[in-house]
Motif scaffolding. Structure first.
Motif, PDB file in Angstrom:
ATOM      1  N   ARG A 129     -17.281 -18.839  17.481  1.00 24.58           N
ATOM      2  CA  ARG A 129     -17.657 -17.471  17.108  1.00 24.58           C
ATOM      3  C   ARG A 129     -16.999 -16.479  18.072  1.00 24.58           C
ATOM      4  O   ARG A 129     -17.148 -16.600  19.291  1.00 24.58           O
ATOM      5  CB  ARG A 129     -19.180 -17.365  17.195  1.00 24.58           C
ATOM      6  N   PRO A 130     -16.275 -15.501  17.566  1.00 24.40           N
ATOM      7  CA  PRO A 130     -15.720 -14.475  18.449  1.00 24.40           C
ATOM      8  C   PRO A 130     -16.812 -13.507  18.871  1.00 24.40           C
ATOM      9  O   PRO A 130     -17.783 -13.301  18.132  1.00 24.40           O
ATOM     10  CB  PRO A 130     -14.682 -13.777  17.590  1.00 24.40           C
ATOM     11  N   SER A 131     -16.677 -12.967  20.048  1.00 24.35           N
ATOM     12  CA  SER A 131     -17.677 -12.022  20.540  1.00 24.35           C
ATOM     13  C   SER A 131     -16.962 -10.721  20.881  1.00 24.35           C
ATOM     14  O   SER A 131     -16.239 -10.650  21.873  1.00 24.35           O
ATOM     15  CB  SER A 131     -18.337 -12.622  21.782  1.00 24.35           C
ATOM     16  N   PRO A 132     -17.107  -9.706  20.044  1.00 26.13           N
ATOM     17  CA  PRO A 132     -16.368  -8.471  20.294  1.00 26.13           C
ATOM     18  C   PRO A 132     -16.807  -7.820  21.594  1.00 26.13           C
ATOM     19  O   PRO A 132     -17.990  -7.837  21.929  1.00 26.13           O
ATOM     20  CB  PRO A 132     -16.698  -7.595  19.096  1.00 26.13           C
ATOM     21  N   VAL A 133     -15.859  -7.281  22.321  1.00 25.66           N
ATOM     22  CA  VAL A 133     -16.191  -6.671  23.603  1.00 25.66           C
ATOM     23  C   VAL A 133     -16.808  -5.291  23.411  1.00 25.66           C
ATOM     24  O   VAL A 133     -17.672  -4.873  24.167  1.00 25.66           O
ATOM     25  CB  VAL A 133     -14.934  -6.590  24.496  1.00 25.66           C
ATOM     26  N   GLY A 134     -16.371  -4.606  22.376  1.00 27.81           N
ATOM     27  CA  GLY A 134     -16.923  -3.274  22.120  1.00 27.81           C
ATOM     28  C   GLY A 134     -16.394  -2.260  23.107  1.00 27.81           C
ATOM     29  O   GLY A 134     -15.581  -2.575  23.968  1.00 27.81           O
ATOM     30  N   ASN A 135     -16.895  -1.078  22.958  1.00 25.94           N
ATOM     31  CA  ASN A 135     -16.398   0.008  23.801  1.00 25.94           C
ATOM     32  C   ASN A 135     -17.423   0.318  24.885  1.00 25.94           C
ATOM     33  O   ASN A 135     -18.344   1.082  24.692  1.00 25.94           O
ATOM     34  CB  ASN A 135     -16.144   1.230  22.915  1.00 25.94           C
ATOM     35  N   ALA A 136     -17.242  -0.326  26.043  1.00 30.43           N
ATOM     36  CA  ALA A 136     -18.234  -0.190  27.108  1.00 30.43           C
ATOM     37  C   ALA A 136     -18.377   1.260  27.563  1.00 30.43           C
ATOM     38  O   ALA A 136     -19.460   1.702  27.911  1.00 30.43           O
ATOM     39  CB  ALA A 136     -17.860  -1.074  28.288  1.00 30.43           C
ATOM     40  N   LEU A 137     -17.273   2.000  27.517  1.00 29.87           N
ATOM     41  CA  LEU A 137     -17.338   3.386  27.982  1.00 29.87           C
ATOM     42  C   LEU A 137     -18.216   4.239  27.074  1.00 29.87           C
ATOM     43  O   LEU A 137     -18.823   5.195  27.520  1.00 29.87           O
ATOM     44  CB  LEU A 137     -15.929   3.985  28.045  1.00 29.87           C
ATOM     45  N   GLY A 138     -18.256   3.860  25.819  1.00 31.03           N
ATOM     46  CA  GLY A 138     -19.098   4.607  24.886  1.00 31.03           C
ATOM     47  C   GLY A 138     -20.546   4.167  24.982  1.00 31.03           C
ATOM     48  O   GLY A 138     -21.382   4.581  24.198  1.00 31.03           O
ATOM     49  N   GLY A 139     -20.844   3.326  25.930  1.00 27.73           N
ATOM     50  CA  GLY A 139     -22.233   2.913  26.130  1.00 27.73           C
ATOM     51  C   GLY A 139     -22.608   1.689  25.312  1.00 27.73           C
ATOM     52  O   GLY A 139     -23.726   1.240  25.331  1.00 27.73           O
ATOM     53  N   ILE A 140     -21.636   1.137  24.587  1.00 27.87           N
ATOM     54  CA  ILE A 140     -21.958  -0.040  23.792  1.00 27.87           C
ATOM     55  C   ILE A 140     -21.277  -1.243  24.420  1.00 27.87           C
ATOM     56  O   ILE A 140     -20.061  -1.363  24.388  1.00 27.87           O
ATOM     57  CB  ILE A 140     -21.467   0.125  22.342  1.00 27.87           C
ATOM     58  N   GLY A 141     -22.030  -2.093  25.022  1.00 27.17           N
ATOM     59  CA  GLY A 141     -21.428  -3.234  25.702  1.00 27.17           C
ATOM     60  C   GLY A 141     -21.325  -4.416  24.767  1.00 27.17           C
ATOM     61  O   GLY A 141     -21.728  -4.358  23.619  1.00 27.17           O
ATOM     62  N   HIS A 142     -20.771  -5.480  25.292  1.00 24.48           N
ATOM     63  CA  HIS A 142     -20.685  -6.703  24.505  1.00 24.48           C
ATOM     64  C   HIS A 142     -22.066  -7.336  24.416  1.00 24.48           C
ATOM     65  O   HIS A 142     -22.965  -7.004  25.176  1.00 24.48           O
ATOM     66  CB  HIS A 142     -19.708  -7.649  25.184  1.00 24.48           C
ATOM     67  N   ARG A 143     -22.233  -8.259  23.498  1.00 26.40           N
ATOM     68  CA  ARG A 143     -23.520  -8.945  23.338  1.00 26.40           C
ATOM     69  C   ARG A 143     -23.344 -10.449  23.508  1.00 26.40           C
ATOM     70  O   ARG A 143     -24.047 -11.231  22.889  1.00 26.40           O
ATOM     71  CB  ARG A 143     -24.105  -8.628  21.948  1.00 26.40           C
ATOM     72  N   THR A 144     -22.399 -10.826  24.353  1.00 26.63           N
ATOM     73  CA  THR A 144     -22.101 -12.251  24.501  1.00 26.63           C
ATOM     74  C   THR A 144     -23.278 -13.013  25.105  1.00 26.63           C
ATOM     75  O   THR A 144     -23.552 -14.145  24.733  1.00 26.63           O
ATOM     76  CB  THR A 144     -20.836 -12.450  25.360  1.00 26.63           C
ATOM     77  N   ARG A 145     -23.982 -12.391  26.041  1.00 25.05           N
ATOM     78  CA  ARG A 145     -25.119 -13.089  26.655  1.00 25.05           C
ATOM     79  C   ARG A 145     -26.203 -13.377  25.613  1.00 25.05           C
ATOM     80  O   ARG A 145     -26.729 -14.496  25.536  1.00 25.05           O
ATOM     81  CB  ARG A 145     -25.713 -12.265  27.796  1.00 25.05           C
ATOM     82  N   GLU A 146     -26.494 -12.373  24.802  1.00 25.68           N
ATOM     83  CA  GLU A 146     -27.500 -12.556  23.761  1.00 25.68           C
ATOM     84  C   GLU A 146     -27.055 -13.650  22.777  1.00 25.68           C
ATOM     85  O   GLU A 146     -27.850 -14.502  22.373  1.00 25.68           O
ATOM     86  CB  GLU A 146     -27.730 -11.241  23.005  1.00 25.68           C
ATOM     87  N   THR A 147     -25.766 -13.620  22.425  1.00 26.57           N
ATOM     88  CA  THR A 147     -25.216 -14.624  21.512  1.00 26.57           C
ATOM     89  C   THR A 147     -25.350 -16.019  22.116  1.00 26.57           C
ATOM     90  O   THR A 147     -25.729 -16.975  21.445  1.00 26.57           O
ATOM     91  CB  THR A 147     -23.726 -14.307  21.228  1.00 26.57           C
ATOM     92  N   MET A 148     -25.078 -16.106  23.410  1.00 27.35           N
ATOM     93  CA  MET A 148     -25.182 -17.393  24.097  1.00 27.35           C
ATOM     94  C   MET A 148     -26.630 -17.920  24.033  1.00 27.35           C
ATOM     95  O   MET A 148     -26.865 -19.099  23.757  1.00 27.35           O
ATOM     96  CB  MET A 148     -24.751 -17.199  25.552  1.00 27.35           C
ATOM     97  N   LEU A 149     -27.595 -17.039  24.243  1.00 29.63           N
ATOM     98  CA  LEU A 149     -29.001 -17.456  24.204  1.00 29.63           C
ATOM     99  C   LEU A 149     -29.371 -17.964  22.804  1.00 29.63           C
ATOM    100  O   LEU A 149     -30.066 -18.974  22.669  1.00 29.63           O
ATOM    101  CB  LEU A 149     -29.918 -16.291  24.611  1.00 29.63           C
ATOM    102  N   LEU A 150     -28.897 -17.260  21.785  1.00 22.79           N
ATOM    103  CA  LEU A 150     -29.184 -17.691  20.414  1.00 22.79           C
ATOM    104  C   LEU A 150     -28.579 -19.073  20.157  1.00 22.79           C
ATOM    105  O   LEU A 150     -29.220 -19.934  19.538  1.00 22.79           O
ATOM    106  CB  LEU A 150     -28.626 -16.680  19.397  1.00 22.79           C
ATOM    107  N   CYS A 151     -27.365 -19.295  20.652  1.00 25.47           N
ATOM    108  CA  CYS A 151     -26.713 -20.604  20.463  1.00 25.47           C
ATOM    109  C   CYS A 151     -27.491 -21.704  21.184  1.00 25.47           C
ATOM    110  O   CYS A 151     -27.640 -22.814  20.666  1.00 25.47           O
ATOM    111  CB  CYS A 151     -25.270 -20.567  20.970  1.00 25.47           C
ATOM    112  N   GLU A 152     -27.985 -21.391  22.367  1.00 26.13           N
ATOM    113  CA  GLU A 152     -28.780 -22.391  23.101  1.00 26.13           C
ATOM    114  C   GLU A 152     -30.035 -22.760  22.314  1.00 26.13           C
ATOM    115  O   GLU A 152     -30.373 -23.940  22.179  1.00 26.13           O
ATOM    116  CB  GLU A 152     -29.158 -21.856  24.481  1.00 26.13           C
ATOM    117  N   ALA A 153     -30.683 -21.735  21.780  1.00 27.61           N
ATOM    118  CA  ALA A 153     -31.906 -21.989  21.007  1.00 27.61           C
ATOM    119  C   ALA A 153     -31.597 -22.788  19.745  1.00 27.61           C
ATOM    120  O   ALA A 153     -32.432 -23.528  19.243  1.00 27.61           O
ATOM    121  CB  ALA A 153     -32.586 -20.668  20.651  1.00 27.61           C
ATOM    122  N   ALA A 154     -30.364 -22.641  19.248  1.00 28.95           N
ATOM    123  CA  ALA A 154     -29.971 -23.359  18.032  1.00 28.95           C
ATOM    124  C   ALA A 154     -29.468 -24.768  18.357  1.00 28.95           C
ATOM    125  O   ALA A 154     -28.871 -25.426  17.501  1.00 28.95           O
ATOM    126  CB  ALA A 154     -28.898 -22.577  17.283  1.00 28.95           C
TER     127      ALA A 154
END
Ligand code: GDP
Length: 332
Positions: A129-154
């Motif tokens: 699964r790709p994890s978009p980095v997003g535009n951190a300067l616009g206040g929207i960061g990546h969600r890779t950590r959250e994605t990782m937690l979901l994968c662990e739970a799965a």
């Protein structure tokens, strides 16, 4: 596929239970939907995403988290394709998250990664699964950590996070993982590889790729040189001295060694407490990062604030006002 999930997300918001039950039942489709949900930049999706994360939290944290970085062309995806098969052959469930700083959207790179890791993407024990980095300067960061937690739970017990080692994304990945592997090319100077000393200092191990055929002797020389270079770095303070290996995705050479090494590192740092410490400080940094993002979002979300800021920036540029005073005016 991405488009389908977007439509799905817009059509209806399901209950947290739908996602939680599906994820814990290792349902890949629901996992993908949940990842799309946590990646959503719609404020309305945020409470549901948090409820889902909360609901699976007790089932997270049990995986081995491995980061892999290196410049484009070093052989990251080929390495992951072969290394991944090595892991699943031993009964592991593997999730590969590709952090792509070059794309703001995941749609483009999803296809790219699936084609790049052709065998792994068809392997029933692997999930890419790709994890978009997003535009951190616009206040929207990546969600890779959250994605990782979901994968662990799965049910995934190894998470590989891949990133291109050319920008700041490797620091992002370092903040997510237990073990950070830096892939290097033999024969290309450090400058050519865009390597800053800082990245090498973050690495728990270096692997010289493409150690096959005519490139074998050069790979061995590079191994020796980098090993010497690493000895000059200050001790990591974890009792671990980062080693340098050679490997080839073409001949499979070194794949078992890399895995052996990662396991040794995990054993040592689990025993001496550094793995737990590393995760704890990552948690705190995650909290600070989210807080900063939310504050940013709230501040810049206020009506007229951007115009006011541009105005003040112009005056600062012209030397009409000192930056400190401008900040005071803006916050006032
Ligand atoms: P990435 O950009 O870091 O993901 O690199 P890729 O995995 O796409 O590999 C870049 C190129 O190097 C491709 O043409 C691969 O076929 C080649 N390559 C990757 N691994 C090896 C290897 O172990 N040996 C050899 N000889 N070539 C490799």
């Amino acid at each position: 596929m991405r488009g389908k999930f977007d439509c799905f997300n817009m059509r209806q918001r399901l209950s947290p239970d739908y996602y939680i039950t599906g994820i814990l039942a290792h349902d890949r489709l629901v996992l993908s939907q949940a990842i799309t949900l946590v990646e959503s930049q719609l404020a309305a999706d945020y409470p549901l995403a948090q409820a889902v994360l909360d609901g699976v939290l007790a089932h997270t944290g049990n995986s081995m988290r491995i980061g892999i970085t290196g410049v484009p062309g070093v052989g990251k995806s080929t390495f992951i394709e072969v290394f991944g098969q090595h892991l699943t052959a031993q009964g592991h469930q593997l999730a590969v998250l590709a952090l792509d700083p070059t794309s703001q959207r995941s749609g483009g790179s999803l296809l790219g990664d699936k084609t790049r890791m052709e065998n792994l993407s068809m392997n029933p024990s692997a999930y890419i699964r790709p994890s978009p980095v997003g535009n951190a300067l616009g206040g929207i960061g990546h969600r890779t950590r959250e994605t990782m937690l979901l994968c662990e739970a799965a049910g995934f017990d190894i998470i590989l996070i891949e990133t291109v080692g050319v920008g700041q994304s490797e620091t992002v990945v370092y903040e997510l993982v237990d073990f950070f592997l830096l892939l290097m090319l033999a024969g290309a100077g450090d400058e050519l590889q865009g390597m800053k000393r800082g990245i090498m200092e973050l690495a728990d191990a270096l692997a010289i790729t493409k150690a096959d055929g005519d490139n074998g002797p050069a790979a061995n020389r590079a191994q020796f040189e980098y090993q010497n270079a690493l000895h000059l770095f200050p001790p990591t303070g974890t009792g671990w001295q980062p080693p340098v290996l050679t490997c080839s995705a073409l001949t499979n050479a070194g794949m078992a060694d890399v895995w052996q090494l990662i396991q040794e590192h995990q054993k040592l740092t689990t025993q001496n407490g550094h793995r737990a410490q590393r995760r704890q400080s990552q948690q705190v940094n995650w909290f600070r990062e989210l807080l900063r993002q939310r504050l940013d979002g709230q501040f810049f979300g206020q009506p007229g604030i951007r115009n006011r800021m541009n105005d003040l920036e112009n005056r600062v540029r012209q030397g009409e006002i000192l930056p400190g005073k401008a900040v005071g005016e803006l916050l006032g």
